[in-house]
Design a protein around this motif. Structure first.
Motif, short mmCIF file in Angstrom:
data_model
loop_
_atom_site.label_atom_id
_atom_site.label_comp_id
_atom_site.label_asym_id
_atom_site.label_seq_id
_atom_site.Cartn_x
_atom_site.Cartn_y
_atom_site.Cartn_z
N HIS A 33 0.78 -1.16 -0.05
CA HIS A 33 0.05 0.12 0.03
C HIS A 33 0.92 1.23 0.13
CE1 HIS A 33 -3.78 -2.15 0.88
NE2 HIS A 33 -2.83 -3.05 1.54
N SER A 34 0.50 2.07 -0.91
CA SER A 34 1.19 3.48 -0.77
C SER A 34 0.17 4.63 -0.45
CB SER A 34 1.85 3.94 -2.04
OG SER A 34 1.02 4.24 -3.10
N ALA A 35 0.55 5.82 -0.51
CA ALA A 35 -0.68 6.73 -0.10
C ALA A 35 -1.67 6.95 -1.15
CB ALA A 35 0.01 8.25 -0.12
N ALA A 36 -1.33 6.74 -2.49
CA ALA A 36 -2.50 6.80 -3.44
C ALA A 36 -2.87 5.65 -4.20
CB ALA A 36 -2.00 7.99 -4.51
N SER A 37 -2.15 4.48 -3.91
CA SER A 37 -2.61 3.35 -4.53
C SER A 37 -1.97 1.96 -3.97
CB SER A 37 -1.69 3.60 -6.08
OG SER A 37 -0.37 3.57 -5.77
N VAL A 38 -2.25 0.96 -4.61
CA VAL A 38 -1.94 -0.47 -4.05
C VAL A 38 -1.38 -1.12 -5.24
CG1 VAL A 38 -3.14 -2.68 -3.12
CG2 VAL A 38 -4.31 -0.24 -2.43
N HIS A 39 -0.47 -1.66 -4.65
CA HIS A 39 0.52 -2.65 -6.09
C HIS A 39 0.21 -3.87 -5.57
CE1 HIS A 39 2.20 1.24 -6.59
NE2 HIS A 39 2.20 1.47 -5.34
N VAL A 40 0.31 -4.84 -6.58
CA VAL A 40 -0.14 -6.48 -6.48
C VAL A 40 0.86 -6.81 -7.39
CG1 VAL A 40 -1.65 -8.28 -6.87
CG2 VAL A 40 -2.63 -5.82 -6.24
N ARG A 41 1.97 -7.83 -6.82
CA ARG A 41 2.65 -8.54 -7.55
C ARG A 41 2.63 -10.14 -7.34
NH1 ARG A 41 8.53 -6.65 -4.88
NH2 ARG A 41 8.30 -7.93 -2.96
N ASP A 42 3.44 -10.85 -8.26
CA ASP A 42 3.68 -12.30 -7.95
C ASP A 42 4.83 -12.52 -7.25
OD1 ASP A 42 4.49 -14.87 -8.32
OD2 ASP A 42 3.78 -15.11 -10.35
N SER A 43 4.96 -13.02 -6.25
CA SER A 43 6.23 -13.19 -5.26
C SER A 43 7.19 -13.95 -5.79
CB SER A 43 5.79 -13.43 -3.83
OG SER A 43 5.47 -14.97 -4.05
N LYS A 44 6.91 -14.80 -6.92
CA LYS A 44 8.03 -15.71 -7.51
C LYS A 44 8.86 -14.97 -8.40
CE LYS A 44 4.77 -18.68 -8.53
NZ LYS A 44 3.75 -17.86 -8.10
N HIS A 45 8.18 -13.86 -8.97
CA HIS A 45 8.56 -13.17 -10.13
C HIS A 45 8.92 -11.68 -9.93
CE1 HIS A 45 8.59 -16.76 -12.55
NE2 HIS A 45 7.13 -16.89 -12.25
N ARG A 46 9.46 -11.31 -8.85
CA ARG A 46 9.70 -9.86 -8.48
C ARG A 46 9.99 -8.89 -9.45
NH1 ARG A 46 11.41 -10.84 -2.36
NH2 ARG A 46 9.47 -11.93 -1.62
N GLU A 47 10.75 -9.34 -10.21
CA GLU A 47 11.37 -8.50 -11.42
C GLU A 47 10.57 -8.20 -12.53
OE1 GLU A 47 11.57 -12.69 -12.86
OE2 GLU A 47 12.01 -11.83 -11.03
N ARG A 48 9.31 -8.82 -12.43
CA ARG A 48 8.30 -8.40 -13.71
C ARG A 48 7.64 -7.47 -13.08
NH1 ARG A 48 6.23 -14.44 -14.98
NH2 ARG A 48 7.87 -15.28 -16.00
N PRO A 49 6.79 -6.71 -14.01
CA PRO A 49 5.76 -5.57 -13.65
C PRO A 49 4.73 -5.95 -12.35
CG PRO A 49 6.16 -5.66 -15.95
CD PRO A 49 6.65 -6.88 -15.34
N SER A 50 4.39 -4.94 -11.65
CA SER A 50 3.18 -5.18 -10.85
C SER A 50 2.13 -4.57 -11.20
CB SER A 50 3.60 -4.68 -9.41
OG SER A 50 3.68 -3.23 -9.46
#
Length: 67
Positions: A33-50
């Motif tokens: 969570h950030s001030a203006a948004s929420v970010h979601v990612r695949d924990s197995k591929h952190r280098e990929r875009p979220s």
């Protein structure tokens, strides 16, 4: 915003792994969570875009998923 500046800003976030992710390394999703948004990612591929969504959209998604 370009992909590089977006990715560098994500490194400062506190990522939380889903409570539904098992300890076996299966399907793992992390959320930050950030001030203006929420970010979601695949924990197995952190280098990929979220995926980034607004806080209101995230709240609507969580309400829908909880029904």
């Amino acid at each position: 915003m370009n992909a590089e500046s977006h990715a560098s800003g994500l490194s400062d976030l506190r990522w939380i792994k889903s409570s539904h992710s098992g300890g076996e390394g299966g399907e793992c999703v992390e959320v930050a969570h950030s001030a203006a948004s929420v970010h979601v990612r695949d924990s197995k591929h952190r280098e990929r875009p979220s995926l980034t969504v607004g806080r209101a959209e995230w709240a609507a998604f969580v309400r829908f998923a909880s029904e």
